[in-house]
Design a protein around this motif. Structure first.
Motif: not given
Length: 318
Positions: A248-250, A268-269, A274-275, A304-305
């Motif tokens: 998620l960071i990368s 970052n929505e 996109a991912v 949603a995370l």
């Protein structure tokens, strides 16, 4: 159901119960208390049933719901009855299912009504509420913003319960699943009922059993996953997955500076959307059609995370 032995004596006859929250737990609680003889009032702050996420049902839970009149709890035609692990229902669908017997049994449910506080008297409680949505479903609550002579107050209003907060009920943290953050990711896409979609089946995959496939997904999408589940209903394709924090960071979804307690503070929505699109488009079942582009272009809601590392519950009642 009312004639079952455990309900014959109606031990709560003459008691008034207020339940805050008309989610699945609140409505099922309302049914039980009503069968025990209580006068039951449910307050729900939402104006209507709008939750589209889906719930996995254990077999015993499915049988319980069928006893209340549930007709279809299984996946589409190709998987109907094939695997109890894919027994599921949408939250909104479950609420509608439980609403019907509630109304038949005389439970009063008021929508667009928000719990404010509760004050005790010598023998009962007064529950104060406010109207939140003027255009809510159903009848309006009694005028005055107060329900009197309440014997039992139930907070079925989620992990940040206003009922527990207003009464200073302490909460305790249940055992964490692990030391580092355990993150979940939910995504819903509209089921357009195309031929390709009807040929797709639900699936549940874990990295420990399908390491090469998950590694390929990470190379193609940039997102490392521990597992992924797809439920298919008549209305949506529902995906729930557990992404790895490092990916998620990368991928630019969360900040590398975010601490363990504030991982979801700044998401970052655009990067998340996109991912997610890449992950759900990945060929998890190579023998089945890919999710069509027109479906990928129609998310039913924003992805949603959520952090399920630790959960809390009330430690006591009054």
């Amino acid at each position: 159901r009312r004639d079952a032995p455990q309900y014959q004596d109606r031990p709560l006859s003459g008691r008034r119960v207020v339940i805050v929250g008309a989610g699945p737990c609140g409505l099922r609680c309302a049914l039980e208390l009503r069968l025990l003889g209580a006068e039951v009032v449910v307050l729900e702050k939402r104006a209507s049933y709008e939750r589209i996420n889906r719930l996995h049902l254990w077999p015993w839970c499915g049988e319980e719901l069928k006893a209340w009149g549930a007709k279809v709890l299984e996946p589409p035609e190709l998987s109907f009855g094939a695997d109890p692990q894919f027994l599921h229902i949408g939250i909104g669908e479950l609420q509608m299912l439980l609403l019907k017997p509630c109304l038949l049994l005389g439970v009063q449910i008021f929508y667009g009504v928000e719990f404010r506080s509760a004050s005790p008297s010598e023998t009962s409680w007064d529950v104060l509420y406010g109207t939140k949505c003027a255009d809510a479903l159903g009848p309006c609550p009694p005028a005055g913003g107060r329900l009197r002579h309440v014997s039992i107050l139930v907070g079925a209003d989620g992990p940040h319960s206003p009922v527990a907060h207003s009464l200073n009920l302490p909460s305790v943290e249940t055992s964490g699943l692990r030391r580092e953050a355990a993150l979940g990711l939910v995504a819903n896409f509209v089921n357009t009922q195309s031929v390709a979609e009807k040929r797709r089946r639900p699936f549940s995959l874990a990295r420990q059993f399908f390491e090469p496939m998950f590694a390929e997904c990470e190379r193609e999408t940039g997102l490392g996953l521990e597992n992924i589940v797809c439920y298919i209903s008549a209305h949506t394709h529902y995906f729930v997955m557990t992404p790895m924090k490092r990916s998620l960071i990368s991928s630019g979804v969360i900040s590398p500076e975010a601490g363990e307690g504030n991982i979801l503070g700044a998401i970052n929505e655009a990067a998340l959307e996109a991912v997610v699109r890449k992950v759900v488009a990945f060929r998890w079942r190579p023998d089945e059609p890919a999710l069509p582009e027109e479906v990928l272009d129609r998310p039913a809601s924003a992805p949603a995370l959520f952090d399920f590392s630790r959960t809390r519950r009330a430690s006591t009642g009054l």
